[in-house]
Scaffold this active site. Structure first.
Site, mmCIF file in Angstrom:
data_model
loop_
_atom_site.group_PDB
_atom_site.id
_atom_site.type_symbol
_atom_site.label_atom_id
_atom_site.label_comp_id
_atom_site.label_asym_id
_atom_site.label_seq_id
_atom_site.Cartn_x
_atom_site.Cartn_y
_atom_site.Cartn_z
ATOM 1 N N ARG A 1 49.626 42.980 27.001
ATOM 2 C CA ARG A 1 48.465 42.141 27.344
ATOM 3 C C ARG A 1 48.121 42.249 28.831
ATOM 4 N NH1 ARG A 1 52.001 38.151 25.153
ATOM 5 N NH2 ARG A 1 52.041 37.291 27.273
ATOM 6 N N CYS B 1 29.590 29.185 55.089
ATOM 7 C CA CYS B 1 28.800 28.073 54.540
ATOM 8 C C CYS B 1 28.653 28.253 53.035
ATOM 9 C CB CYS B 1 27.425 28.028 55.195
ATOM 10 S SG CYS B 1 27.455 28.100 56.995
ATOM 11 N N HIS C 1 55.285 34.538 27.261
ATOM 12 C CA HIS C 1 54.721 34.917 28.565
ATOM 13 C C HIS C 1 55.789 34.748 29.634
ATOM 14 C CE1 HIS C 1 51.342 35.958 31.070
ATOM 15 N NE2 HIS C 1 51.461 34.879 31.815
ATOM 16 N N ARG D 1 55.009 26.169 30.039
ATOM 17 C CA ARG D 1 53.563 25.995 30.157
ATOM 18 C C ARG D 1 52.991 25.738 28.769
ATOM 19 N NH1 ARG D 1 49.691 30.690 32.686
ATOM 20 N NH2 ARG D 1 50.151 31.696 30.700
ATOM 21 N N LYS E 1 39.733 37.209 29.700
ATOM 22 C CA LYS E 1 39.442 35.792 29.964
ATOM 23 C C LYS E 1 38.776 35.644 31.333
ATOM 24 C CE LYS E 1 44.141 35.215 31.741
ATOM 25 N NZ LYS E 1 45.509 34.756 31.429
ATOM 26 N N TYR F 1 28.616 25.711 61.310
ATOM 27 C CA TYR F 1 29.071 24.316 61.264
ATOM 28 C C TYR F 1 30.323 24.113 62.114
ATOM 29 C CZ TYR F 1 26.105 23.400 57.126
ATOM 30 O OH TYR F 1 25.071 23.235 56.269
ATOM 31 N N ASP G 1 26.074 29.196 51.243
ATOM 32 C CA ASP G 1 25.269 30.342 50.803
ATOM 33 C C ASP G 1 25.215 31.485 51.795
ATOM 34 O OD1 ASP G 1 24.327 28.485 48.719
ATOM 35 O OD2 ASP G 1 23.207 27.591 50.383
HETATM 36 C C1 LIG Z 1 46.266 35.935 31.720
HETATM 37 C C2 LIG Z 1 47.312 36.331 30.770
HETATM 38 C C3 LIG Z 1 47.759 37.656 30.699
HETATM 39 C C4 LIG Z 1 47.334 38.719 31.693
HETATM 40 O O1 LIG Z 1 48.102 38.600 32.864
HETATM 41 P P1 LIG Z 1 47.985 39.672 34.053
HETATM 42 O O2 LIG Z 1 48.991 39.241 35.050
HETATM 43 O O3 LIG Z 1 46.574 39.552 34.576
HETATM 44 O O4 LIG Z 1 48.231 41.005 33.481
HETATM 45 C C5 LIG Z 1 48.640 37.991 29.691
HETATM 46 N N1 LIG Z 1 49.087 37.049 28.814
HETATM 47 C C6 LIG Z 1 48.699 35.761 28.865
HETATM 48 C C7 LIG Z 1 49.241 34.786 27.888
HETATM 49 C C8 LIG Z 1 47.804 35.360 29.847
HETATM 50 O O5 LIG Z 1 47.442 34.077 29.907
#
Ligand SMILES: *Cc1c(COP(=O)(O)O)cnc(C)c1O
Length: 396
Positions: A217, A308, A165, A136, A38, A261, A310
């Protein structure tokens, strides 16, 4: 790299592959790896990273939304792609069209997906997410059984996976994670059918690999970073990304002269200042003003004044012989020194994830294998640009 913009990211695809293999080694052969790509693969470039991860043994890809999945499909990737975020019913048709594997948590989206699949004369695999304590996304544990029974009544939709998660897997105290894990297993055991169960993010892979179940994951670990400094260094991870630039201009200041700046940096002696053409629009946090540093000629050059949009300036008074077009390393190694993503994150009061994800589309990405550029992605293709795949340019 003297080609294109003098600000670029080098993404080492061998490091990605190495990190995938490290994860697989840690979890053992019975669990599969979903490479979480992602957010443009945490800023590294989703398509190139996804390909490298799959080649190295990942079987699935994880994205946050339908567009990210569609991008991978349009690039020709065929592996299952799980959409980990909320999918509204009005995106059901696209999800089916791109053969994605959505997460479903509402009847409305499940119905829309089943309908879209029937219309396309196909079936859509889905995963159900359980909210075991992150508050969440996901279904409360007590609602899962009923929801799964409802999914069973829909033709065109097949329930494939169940996941949750963890909120604190990256902290030293694993009590809450174990509690979430037990709640998850409790839900899974009450279901009549065997599903692909997955709970482990990078922190869990590193510290609690007994929770690998059928699939893990990992995200940040694929990119060679640990989720936090409380996680055991139990994997041999290689950072995949370097961010580099070149000195664009050198100037000489007298004592009392000020930089950038707001005039927050004042020369206390005759000073040499180097201009680096990278700014917060490229993803470099403005919080690095008067805090961060870059590596030039194997030495640290501190950021002078405000970052800044850029560009920003560094003090190179202590580094002899600095010349225009000298390489400046913002993230990565140069000579004996290294500036890690973690260091930058700490200076910017955030986590490595945010620094990586923030790298904007304006920063060209060069993909390396065996230390050679095999592919690049830039905001625009210029006519006459070499194709590094055939040229095999070596970054200096
Ligand atoms: C982003 C995400 C992960 C990966 O998490 P890391 O801490 O980068 O390994 C795994 N599961 C879900 C649902 C996520 O949103």
């Amino acid at each position: 790299m003297k080609l294109g913009r003098p600000l670029w990211a080098e993404v080492d695809l061998d490091a990605i592959a190495h990190n995938v293999r490290q994860v697989q080694r840690r979890i053992g052969p019975r669990s599969q790896v979903m490479g979480v790509v992602k957010a443009n693969a945490y800023g590294h470039g989703a398509v190139a990273v996804a390909r490298a991860a799959l080649e190295a043994g990942a079987t699935h890809l994880g994205v946050a939304c339908v567009d990210e999945g569609a991008q991978l499909r349009k690039a020709g990737l065929k592996a299952p792609i799980v959409v980990l975020g909320y999918l509204p019913p009005w995106e059901a048709t696209q999800a089916v069209q791109y053969s994605l594997t959505p997460t479903v948590t509402t009847q409305e989206t499940a119905l829309a997906l089943a309908r879209a699949a029937q219309e396309a004369d196909t079936h859509v695999p889905v995963h159900v997410k359980v909210d075991t304590g992150m508050a969440r996304f996901g279904l409360p544990p007590q609602e899962v059984e009923g929801f799964v029974a409802f999914l069973q009544t829909l033709s065109g939709l097949s329930l494939e996976g169940l996941y949750t998660h963890f909120a604190t897997a990256d902290e030293a105290d694993k009590t809450y994670t174990r509690q979430q894990y037990r709640a998850f297993l409790g839900v899974a055991e009450r279901l009549p059918q065997a599903l692909v169960r997955h709970v482990a993010n990078s922190a869990t892979v590193a510290d609690l690999s007994d929770m690998s179940l059928d699939m893990v994951r990992p995200g940040i670990a694929l990119y060679g970073c640990y989720p936090s400094n409380q996680v055991t260094r139990s994997l041999d991870l290689r950072p995949a990304l370097s961010l580099k630039s070149r000195v664009a201009r050198l100037s000489t200041l007298s004592p009392g002269d000020t930089v950038s700046y707001g005039r927050t940096w004042t020369a206390d002696r005759a000073s040499r200042i180097a201009l680096i053409p990278c700014g917060y629009a490229d993803g470099l946090p403005r919080l690095l003003s008067n805090r961060g540093a870059v590596l030039i000629r194997g030495r640290r050059a501190p950021i002078a004044g405000r970052v800044c949009m850029d560009q920003f300036m560094v003090d190179v008074t202590h580094i002899p012989d600095v010349e225009q077009h000298d390489e400046a390393v913002l993230i990565g190694r140069q000579g004996e020194l290294e500036i890690s993503v973690e260091e930058v994150a700490e200076q910017a009061q955030t986590i490595s994830y945010e620094i990586l994800c923030a790298l904007s589309a304006r920063v060209p990405r060069y993909y390396l294998r065996d230390g050679r550029v095999v592919e690049r992605s830039t905001l625009v293709e210029h006519q006459g640009d070499e194709t590094p795949a055939s040229g095999g340019a070596t970054p200096e």
